[in-house]
Design a protein around this motif. Sequence first.
Motif, mmCIF file in Angstrom:
data_model
loop_
_atom_site.group_PDB
_atom_site.id
_atom_site.type_symbol
_atom_site.label_atom_id
_atom_site.label_comp_id
_atom_site.label_asym_id
_atom_site.label_seq_id
_atom_site.Cartn_x
_atom_site.Cartn_y
_atom_site.Cartn_z
ATOM 1 N N ALA A 48 0.826 -1.215 0.000
ATOM 2 C CA ALA A 48 0.000 0.000 0.000
ATOM 3 C C ALA A 48 0.857 1.261 0.000
ATOM 4 O O ALA A 48 0.436 2.306 -0.517
ATOM 5 C CB ALA A 48 -0.934 -0.002 1.200
ATOM 6 N N ALA A 49 2.050 1.170 0.557
ATOM 7 C CA ALA A 49 2.972 2.311 0.599
ATOM 8 C C ALA A 49 3.773 2.449 -0.696
ATOM 9 O O ALA A 49 4.621 3.328 -0.802
ATOM 10 C CB ALA A 49 3.913 2.183 1.794
ATOM 11 N N GLY A 50 3.520 1.563 -1.672
ATOM 12 C CA GLY A 50 4.182 1.670 -2.960
ATOM 13 C C GLY A 50 5.335 0.729 -3.193
ATOM 14 O O GLY A 50 6.034 0.844 -4.210
ATOM 15 N N ASP A 51 5.567 -0.225 -2.302
ATOM 16 C CA ASP A 51 6.659 -1.189 -2.473
ATOM 17 C C ASP A 51 6.245 -2.227 -3.516
ATOM 18 O O ASP A 51 5.411 -3.084 -3.250
ATOM 19 C CB ASP A 51 6.975 -1.849 -1.132
ATOM 20 N N ARG A 52 6.838 -2.120 -4.711
ATOM 21 C CA ARG A 52 6.463 -3.022 -5.807
ATOM 22 C C ARG A 52 6.854 -4.471 -5.511
ATOM 23 O O ARG A 52 6.158 -5.393 -5.932
ATOM 24 C CB ARG A 52 7.118 -2.574 -7.111
ATOM 25 N N ALA A 53 7.944 -4.687 -4.809
ATOM 26 C CA ALA A 53 8.363 -6.056 -4.488
ATOM 27 C C ALA A 53 7.333 -6.726 -3.577
ATOM 28 O O ALA A 53 6.995 -7.893 -3.772
ATOM 29 C CB ALA A 53 9.742 -6.064 -3.842
ATOM 30 N N ALA A 54 6.822 -5.989 -2.601
ATOM 31 C CA ALA A 54 5.788 -6.541 -1.715
ATOM 32 C C ALA A 54 4.497 -6.784 -2.490
ATOM 33 O O ALA A 54 3.830 -7.809 -2.300
ATOM 34 C CB ALA A 54 5.546 -5.599 -0.545
ATOM 35 N N GLU A 55 4.152 -5.858 -3.361
ATOM 36 C CA GLU A 55 2.954 -6.019 -4.189
ATOM 37 C C GLU A 55 3.063 -7.266 -5.066
ATOM 38 O O GLU A 55 2.122 -8.063 -5.166
ATOM 39 C CB GLU A 55 2.778 -4.775 -5.053
ATOM 40 N N ASN A 56 4.225 -7.442 -5.684
ATOM 41 C CA ASN A 56 4.442 -8.622 -6.536
ATOM 42 C C ASN A 56 4.432 -9.916 -5.731
ATOM 43 O O ASN A 56 3.920 -10.937 -6.190
ATOM 44 C CB ASN A 56 5.744 -8.490 -7.309
#
Length: 75
Positions: A48-56
Amino acid sequence: MTEPMPAEALAALADDPSPDIRASLLLRPDTPAELRYQVHAALAAEAAAGDRAAENALAWVRLSRSGRTACDGPE
């Protein structure tokens, strides 16, 4: 099938800086529910804070649980 990991090892993996390592705990049946909730909440907050690695990593968990593959088209 994977062998159960000691609780201490699972807890150590939950502190790993890699979202992929932490996300893998969400798919292990031997991960205690409370630890699974904590890992998921942390990854969701990072995404939610914009971390693409966590999103992926979270997207990979959803795909893994769906029984589909990355080659399958959208429903």
